[in-house]
Design an enzyme around this catalytic site. Sequence first.
Site, PDB file in Angstrom:
ATOM      1  N   SER A 181      20.959  32.973  17.573  1.00 20.16           N
ATOM      2  CA  SER A 181      21.641  34.188  17.136  1.00 20.16           C
ATOM      3  C   SER A 181      22.234  34.943  18.338  1.00 20.16           C
ATOM      4  O   SER A 181      22.985  34.339  19.097  1.00 20.16           O
ATOM      5  CB  SER A 181      20.669  35.046  16.317  1.00 20.16           C
ATOM      6  OG  SER A 181      21.364  36.027  15.602  1.00 20.16           O
ATOM      7  N   HIS A 222      19.781  30.734   8.932  1.00 19.94           N
ATOM      8  CA  HIS A 222      20.335  31.317  10.166  1.00 19.94           C
ATOM      9  C   HIS A 222      19.843  30.460  11.335  1.00 19.94           C
ATOM     10  O   HIS A 222      20.365  29.390  11.530  1.00 19.94           O
ATOM     11  CB  HIS A 222      19.969  32.803  10.235  1.00 19.94           C
ATOM     12  CG  HIS A 222      20.633  33.569  11.338  1.00 19.94           C
ATOM     13  ND1 HIS A 222      21.982  33.484  11.603  1.00 19.94           N
ATOM     14  CD2 HIS A 222      20.141  34.452  12.243  1.00 19.94           C
ATOM     15  CE1 HIS A 222      22.281  34.276  12.632  1.00 19.94           C
ATOM     16  NE2 HIS A 222      21.184  34.871  13.036  1.00 19.94           N
ATOM     17  N   ASP A 279      26.063  30.354   7.329  1.00 19.46           N
ATOM     18  CA  ASP A 279      25.085  31.146   8.069  1.00 19.46           C
ATOM     19  C   ASP A 279      24.882  32.477   7.329  1.00 19.46           C
ATOM     20  O   ASP A 279      25.807  33.278   7.213  1.00 19.46           O
ATOM     21  CB  ASP A 279      25.663  31.364   9.469  1.00 19.46           C
ATOM     22  CG  ASP A 279      24.741  32.090  10.417  1.00 19.46           C
ATOM     23  OD1 ASP A 279      23.979  32.974   9.946  1.00 19.46           O
ATOM     24  OD2 ASP A 279      24.784  31.791  11.622  1.00 19.46           O
TER      25      ASP A 279
END
Length: 433
Positions: A212, A375, A308
Site C-alpha cells: 500500500s 488489497h 484493489d
Amino acid sequence: MANPRVRALIRRRKWGKRDWAITAAGFTFILLALGLTLLFDSRDPRGRTPPTFDHHRHSTQGLVPLTLLHRAKATGAFCLDGSLPGYHFQKGSESGSNNWLLHIDGGGWCSSIKTCNIRKGTALGSSKYMNRLVPFAGILSRHPSENPDFYNWNIVKIRYCDGASFAGHPESEFKNGTKLFFRGQLIWEAIMSELLSLGLSKAKQALLSGCSAGGLATLIHCDEFRDHLPRDATVKCLADAGFFLDEPDILGNSTISDFYHDVVQLQGVAKSLSKKCVRTMEPSKCMFPQEIIKNVRTPLFIVNPAYDFWQIQHVLVPVGSDPHGYWRRCRLNIKECDSSQIKTLQGFRTSMLKALSKVEKDKEGGMFINSCFVHCQTWMAETWHSPDSPRINNKTIAESVGDWYFKRKPWKEIDCPYPCNPTCHNMITRGPS
Ligand SMILES: *[C@@H]1O[C@H](CO)[C@@H](O)[C@H](O)[C@H]1NC(C)=O
Ligand SMILES: *[C@@H]1O[C@H](CO)[C@@H](O)[C@H](O)[C@H]1NC(C)=O
Ligand SMILES: *[C@@H]1O[C@H](CO)[C@@H](O)[C@H](O)[C@H]1NC(C)=O
C-alpha cells in the site's frame, strides 16, 4: 476524533469459504483512508497487547519485537509526533545470512494539518502507539512452507509513521504553529544507515518490498536502496498494492490526484521524487506509480489486484462521488455489484493494465495482477503462499515473485477479468453504517 480507537476483527465468515469480512466498530472515513494496515495493527491503539490473528497459521511463533531507531535523534528523523521511528528485525541464517528482505508498512497518507494531527495520535504517526511485538507472516515468515524463497533471509519490517510514504521534508513544517514533523525522507535514510551497519552493506541478494503506502514508498526509494548496496549484489524491488492509479472517480472528478497534490504540498514531497519528472510536470503527478516506474532503473515486480478494494473505495468510488448511495454495497463487496458497476470496474482494470504496460514490456520486470477484491497480499500467509492462496496459472504470488527474483521461469501473470478466478480471497469490507 482525536486518538481514534479501532477494534477491528478480520475473520472468515460462514457464508463464504473465501470471503473475509472486516468488522470494525468506530469505523470512520478517516480510518478507512488510513488503510488496511491500521485495521490489522492498531486494534489496541495503545499498542500494549500484541494482535492475535486467528487466521494466521504461525501467529504465535512468529512475533518479532520493535526496535526503536535511536540513531534517528542525531538527524532529527522523527515520526509525525516527534517520537522515534522503529522497525522489527529477524536475523537471517545459513544460506540466507547475507540476504536481506525489507518490507515497508502501509497505512495511507495525511494531506492536511487536521488529518496529520489525528494520525499523530495513532501507531501510523507515533511509535508511542505501536505494537511492540508483531507477527511475521507471508513474505516475512520464517517457515519454508509459507515462504519458500526468503524464509531464512534477514527480514526487516519497517514501521510507517510519517504519513507521506517516507518522502516528507522538514522545510514544510510548522505551518500555523502546529507541531508536526515531516521527516519521512530522513527516517528512510536513518533506517538505511542502521541496517547497513547491521550487515545490509554486505548483502549479496536484497529485495525491498512494501504494501500500500509502503508499496509506493518502495517505488519512490527503490533506486536509492539499490545504490546503497554492493554493485555485484542482486537487488530488486517489489510493490504490493502500491500501484495507485491516477484515475478520475465515477463523477469524473480528480479525487486521488487532488489528494496526492495536497500530500505533496503539505509535506514537501517533491524533493523525494524523480527530478526528471518534477521538471516536466506538476510534482504530485510524479508521485503516481505510472510516472515513477518510467524512471526506476532497478528491476521491479508489481503485485496488485485489478480490483484493489482500497482503490475502488478511494480512487474510483470515493464516498463523495456517490451521494445517492448507488454504490454503497458494491464498493464494500464486489459480489453486490450489478452489471453496469462491473463494467465500470472492468474499465478500472483496463486502465491499470495500460499503466503497467512498461513493466510488462520490461525484460526484468515482473507482475502478478489478479482479479480479486483485496488489497495487500504479500504479508498474509493465506494470500502469499498456502494451499488455498489465490493463483494465476496455478502459481501463487510467492512462486511468481521467486521465479522473477531468481529468474527461474516466466514471471508475468495477468489474470482473466472478474469473476473468472475461483481462487480469489475476496474481502467483504464494512464501511460506516
Ligand atoms: C493557516 O491559517 C490560516 C488562517 O487561519 C488558513 O487560512 C490557512 O489555510 C492555514 N494553513 C494551513 C496550511 O492550514
Ligand atoms: C464532482 O463533479 C461534479 C459534477 O461534475 C461536481 O458538481 C462536483 O462539485 C464535483 N465534486 C467535487 C468534490 O469536486
Ligand atoms: C497446481 O500446483 C500444485 C502444486 O502447487 C499441483 O499439486 C497441482 O497438480 C497443480 N494443478 C494443476 C492443474 O496443474
